[in-house]
Design a protein around this motif. Structure first.
Motif, PDB file in Angstrom:
ATOM      1  N   ILE A 146       4.170   5.417   0.561  1.00 42.77           N
ATOM      2  CA  ILE A 146       4.592   4.880  -0.742  1.00 42.77           C
ATOM      3  C   ILE A 146       3.912   3.539  -0.971  1.00 42.77           C
ATOM      4  CG2 ILE A 146       6.556   4.041  -2.092  1.00 42.77           C
ATOM      5  CD1 ILE A 146       8.286   6.131  -0.529  1.00 42.77           C
ATOM      6  N   ILE A 147       3.942   2.675   0.033  1.00 35.68           N
ATOM      7  CA  ILE A 147       3.332   1.348  -0.077  1.00 35.68           C
ATOM      8  C   ILE A 147       1.821   1.456  -0.273  1.00 35.68           C
ATOM      9  CG2 ILE A 147       2.850  -0.786   1.208  1.00 35.68           C
ATOM     10  CD1 ILE A 147       5.685  -0.370   2.501  1.00 35.68           C
ATOM     11  N   LYS A 148       1.188   2.379   0.434  1.00 31.31           N
ATOM     12  CA  LYS A 148      -0.274   2.532   0.339  1.00 31.31           C
ATOM     13  C   LYS A 148      -0.701   3.301  -0.911  1.00 31.31           C
ATOM     14  CE  LYS A 148      -1.074   0.436   4.229  1.00 31.31           C
ATOM     15  NZ  LYS A 148      -1.539  -0.942   4.222  1.00 31.31           N
ATOM     16  N   GLY A 149       0.258   3.884  -1.637  1.00 37.57           N
ATOM     17  CA  GLY A 149      -0.057   4.573  -2.886  1.00 37.57           C
ATOM     18  C   GLY A 149      -0.482   6.020  -2.728  1.00 37.57           C
ATOM     19  N   THR A 150      -0.315   6.595  -1.540  1.00 38.71           N
ATOM     20  CA  THR A 150      -0.695   7.998  -1.355  1.00 38.71           C
ATOM     21  C   THR A 150       0.436   8.947  -1.750  1.00 38.71           C
ATOM     22  OG1 THR A 150      -0.065   7.922   0.981  1.00 38.71           O
ATOM     23  CG2 THR A 150      -2.376   7.461   0.449  1.00 38.71           C
ATOM     24  N   ILE A 199       4.906  -6.653  -6.093  1.00 38.13           N
ATOM     25  CA  ILE A 199       4.607  -7.015  -7.481  1.00 38.13           C
ATOM     26  C   ILE A 199       4.331  -5.771  -8.322  1.00 38.13           C
ATOM     27  CG2 ILE A 199       2.914  -8.185  -8.950  1.00 38.13           C
ATOM     28  CD1 ILE A 199       2.763 -10.309  -6.627  1.00 38.13           C
ATOM     29  N   ASN A 200       3.539  -4.853  -7.803  1.00 36.94           N
ATOM     30  CA  ASN A 200       3.149  -3.662  -8.568  1.00 36.94           C
ATOM     31  C   ASN A 200       4.281  -2.656  -8.758  1.00 36.94           C
ATOM     32  OD1 ASN A 200       0.559  -4.684  -8.852  1.00 36.94           O
ATOM     33  ND2 ASN A 200      -0.185  -3.657  -7.022  1.00 36.94           N
ATOM     34  N   SER A 201       5.335  -2.772  -7.972  1.00 38.12           N
ATOM     35  CA  SER A 201       6.460  -1.840  -8.114  1.00 38.12           C
ATOM     36  C   SER A 201       7.514  -2.360  -9.092  1.00 38.12           C
ATOM     37  CB  SER A 201       7.094  -1.538  -6.757  1.00 38.12           C
ATOM     38  OG  SER A 201       7.636  -2.699  -6.169  1.00 38.12           O
TER      39      SER A 201
END
Length: 166
Positions: free
Chosen positions: A23-27, A53-55
């Motif tokens: 989730i953190i790495k965006g996969t 920040i991006n979430s």
């Protein structure tokens, strides 16, 4: 590395690589509001400030996150655990959700509990943090009291009274 060291900091009991890391790495997208909350906590532990920040929801009227302050808190605190106290909605089929949680940490020899009721919204298929209501707690000192004329524990080289003791 031992099995324990591979466990996700969010407290799920799963390995980091099978839990919050994708989730953190965006996969992988966070499937629920709670899974996003767990990934956000883990981001503080792992110092993944861009994910924090991006979430967050973007747009007019949304408070800007102070990246430097967030990074400092992430780096200087010793993160001791996340507890999910309650969830309302926030499932894979919902568009909104609420997660009440506590995050225990120690910062500058002071134990604290961050107790928050956090609001989440699904925007274009992605869960986003939209708001948080902090619930106050009593801060407890971990260790002896620092004298005003002693060196500040933050490492600035200044006396405590001229730094963090103001």
């Amino acid at each position: 590395m031992s099995e324990k060291n591979n466990l996700c900091p969010c407290g799920s009991g799963k390995n980091y690589s099978d839990c919050c890391e994708p989730i953190i790495k965006g996969t992988t997208k966070a499937p629920t509001a709670e899974s996003l909350m767990r990934a956000r906590y883990t981001s503080y532990v792992k110092h993944e400030i861009d994910f924090i920040i991006n979430s967050c929801e973007e747009g007019d009227g949304i408070a800007e996150i102070d990246k430097k302050a967030t990074e400092d808190w992430s780096n200087q605190a010793t993160w001791e655990g996340l507890k999910i106290l309650n969830t309302e909605k926030g499932s894979e089929t919902d568009d909104e959700g609420v997660v009440e949680f506590t995050a225990n940490y120690t910062l500058h020899q002071m134990k604290d509990v961050h107790h928050e009721i956090a609001g989440f919204k699904k925007i274009n298929g992605d869960w986003k943090y939209i708001t948080g209501n902090l619930l106050t707690t009593t801060v407890k000192r971990d260790g002896r009291k620092i004298g005003r004329n002693e060196p500040c524990p933050c490492g600035s080289g200044k006396k405590y009274k001229q730094c963090c003791g103001k």
